[in-house]
Design a protein around this motif. Structure first.
Motif, PDB file in Angstrom:
ATOM      1  N   LYS A 154     -18.603  11.689  13.456  1.00  0.00           N
ATOM      2  CA  LYS A 154     -20.009  12.001  13.731  1.00  0.00           C
ATOM      3  C   LYS A 154     -20.708  12.479  12.457  1.00  0.00           C
ATOM      4  N   ASN A 155     -21.987  12.112  12.330  1.00  0.00           N
ATOM      5  CA  ASN A 155     -22.797  12.582  11.202  1.00  0.00           C
ATOM      6  C   ASN A 155     -22.854  14.105  11.197  1.00  0.00           C
ATOM      7  N   ASP A 165     -34.371  12.958  13.368  1.00  0.00           N
ATOM      8  CA  ASP A 165     -35.024  12.964  14.676  1.00  0.00           C
ATOM      9  C   ASP A 165     -36.300  12.149  14.506  1.00  0.00           C
ATOM     10  N   VAL A 166     -36.453  11.127  15.318  1.00  0.00           N
ATOM     11  CA  VAL A 166     -37.646  10.285  15.284  1.00  0.00           C
ATOM     12  C   VAL A 166     -38.502  10.694  16.476  1.00  0.00           C
ATOM     13  N   HIS A 167     -39.745  11.111  16.198  1.00  0.00           N
ATOM     14  CA  HIS A 167     -40.621  11.640  17.247  1.00  0.00           C
ATOM     15  C   HIS A 167     -41.630  10.595  17.694  1.00  0.00           C
ATOM     16  N   ALA A 168     -41.712  10.421  19.008  1.00  0.00           N
ATOM     17  CA  ALA A 168     -42.687   9.503  19.603  1.00  0.00           C
ATOM     18  C   ALA A 168     -44.021  10.225  19.791  1.00  0.00           C
ATOM     19  N   GLN A 169     -45.052   9.429  19.977  1.00  0.00           N
ATOM     20  CA  GLN A 169     -46.339   9.993  20.390  1.00  0.00           C
ATOM     21  C   GLN A 169     -46.151  10.585  21.787  1.00  0.00           C
ATOM     22  N   ALA A 211     -30.864  -0.675  17.246  1.00  0.00           N
ATOM     23  CA  ALA A 211     -30.259   0.608  17.619  1.00  0.00           C
ATOM     24  C   ALA A 211     -29.544   0.474  18.956  1.00  0.00           C
ATOM     25  N   THR A 212     -28.621   1.387  19.203  1.00  0.00           N
ATOM     26  CA  THR A 212     -27.861   1.415  20.450  1.00  0.00           C
ATOM     27  C   THR A 212     -27.974   2.806  21.073  1.00  0.00           C
ATOM     28  N   ARG A 213     -28.268   2.842  22.378  1.00  0.00           N
ATOM     29  CA  ARG A 213     -28.311   4.129  23.079  1.00  0.00           C
ATOM     30  C   ARG A 213     -26.897   4.676  23.225  1.00  0.00           C
ATOM     31  N   VAL A 214     -26.772   6.012  23.016  1.00  0.00           N
ATOM     32  CA  VAL A 214     -25.483   6.683  23.170  1.00  0.00           C
ATOM     33  C   VAL A 214     -25.507   7.555  24.412  1.00  0.00           C
ATOM     34  N   ARG A 215     -26.468   8.485  24.443  1.00  0.00           N
ATOM     35  CA  ARG A 215     -26.575   9.363  25.614  1.00  0.00           C
ATOM     36  C   ARG A 215     -27.956   9.994  25.666  1.00  0.00           C
ATOM     37  N   GLU A 216     -28.334  10.346  26.882  1.00  0.00           N
ATOM     38  CA  GLU A 216     -29.627  10.983  27.119  1.00  0.00           C
ATOM     39  C   GLU A 216     -29.416  12.477  27.343  1.00  0.00           C
ATOM     40  N   HIS A 217     -30.317  13.286  26.812  1.00  0.00           N
ATOM     41  CA  HIS A 217     -30.300  14.731  27.021  1.00  0.00           C
ATOM     42  C   HIS A 217     -31.617  15.120  27.680  1.00  0.00           C
ATOM     43  N   LEU A 266     -29.143   7.985  19.652  1.00  0.00           N
ATOM     44  CA  LEU A 266     -28.932   6.556  19.401  1.00  0.00           C
ATOM     45  C   LEU A 266     -28.080   6.385  18.153  1.00  0.00           C
ATOM     46  N   ARG A 267     -27.645   5.138  17.919  1.00  0.00           N
ATOM     47  CA  ARG A 267     -26.948   4.780  16.681  1.00  0.00           C
ATOM     48  C   ARG A 267     -27.721   3.658  16.014  1.00  0.00           C
ATOM     49  N   ASP A 268     -27.833   3.735  14.680  1.00  0.00           N
ATOM     50  CA  ASP A 268     -28.445   2.634  13.939  1.00  0.00           C
ATOM     51  C   ASP A 268     -27.433   1.489  13.848  1.00  0.00           C
ATOM     52  N   PRO A 269     -27.770   0.362  13.228  1.00  0.00           N
ATOM     53  CA  PRO A 269     -26.848  -0.782  13.205  1.00  0.00           C
ATOM     54  C   PRO A 269     -25.482  -0.509  12.565  1.00  0.00           C
ATOM     55  N   GLU A 270     -25.339   0.564  11.788  1.00  0.00           N
ATOM     56  CA  GLU A 270     -24.044   0.896  11.201  1.00  0.00           C
ATOM     57  C   GLU A 270     -23.369   2.066  11.901  1.00  0.00           C
ATOM     58  N   GLY A 271     -23.937   2.526  13.013  1.00  0.00           N
ATOM     59  CA  GLY A 271     -23.299   3.577  13.797  1.00  0.00           C
ATOM     60  C   GLY A 271     -23.726   4.992  13.458  1.00  0.00           C
ATOM     61  N   ASN A 272     -24.689   5.180  12.568  1.00  0.00           N
ATOM     62  CA  ASN A 272     -25.185   6.515  12.236  1.00  0.00           C
ATOM     63  C   ASN A 272     -26.033   7.048  13.385  1.00  0.00           C
ATOM     64  N   GLU A 273     -25.707   8.250  13.850  1.00  0.00           N
ATOM     65  CA  GLU A 273     -26.430   8.830  14.965  1.00  0.00           C
ATOM     66  C   GLU A 273     -27.800   9.354  14.533  1.00  0.00           C
TER      67      GLU A 273
END
Length: 151
Positions: free
Chosen positions: A97-98, A103-107, A123-129, A140-147
């Motif tokens: 794990k990183n 943290d990417v913030h949405a509107q 990106a790939t979803r990992v888990r929701e909090h 989420l994970r980017d294409p290389e698996g970075n959370e």
């Protein structure tokens, strides 16, 4: 004290591909060092095997960076002088794990659309909090698996 200039450096397997993902995810610009590369090659200060071509431009092999489009940058090198991520290829794969993540913030009210857009980029979803009023986000994970998180 004068604030320090900094960048976040991320180890990668394919710096250029990861830079393109993060540029699209954040609305950033992939830096273009082609003018600097050409100058260094012409002066014999850069060996040809340290260079590759991407999108029709010469760039440094194993390195790629993205910068905020509104931040200043050096016209010759293409290097940003503000919010910036540098990706550098390393031989070993990611295994744990990183210890640091974005943290990417949405509107307001746009988290689901943000997560869907990031998934469409790779990106790939990992888990929701869901912690109620304290916060609701996706890991989420980017294409290389970075959370990273989308809030």
């Amino acid at each position: 004290m004068t604030p320090l200039h900094w960048k976040l450096v991320v180890d990668s397997r394919d710096a250029a591909t990861l830079a393109e993902f993060w540029a699209a995810a954040l609305g950033y610009v992939v830096e273009d060092p082609s003018r600097l590369v050409e100058r260094l090659l012409a002066a014999g200060q850069l060996p040809p095997d340290a260079v590759t071509e991407r999108a029709g431009r010469r760039t440094f092999r194993g390195f790629a960076a993205v910068r905020h489009p509104d931040d200043p940058f050096d016209e010759v090198s293409g290097v940003g002088a503000g919010r910036r991520l540098l990706f550098q290829d390393v031989p070993e794969p990611k295994t744990v794990k990183n210890r640091l993540h974005l943290d990417v913030h949405a509107q307001a009210g746009g988290r689901d659309a943000l997560v869907a857009r990031l998934e469409a980029l790779g990106a790939t979803r990992v888990r929701e909090h869901d912690q109620g009023p304290a916060g609701h986000w996706w890991v989420l994970r980017d294409p290389e698996g970075n959370e990273f998180c989308a809030t």
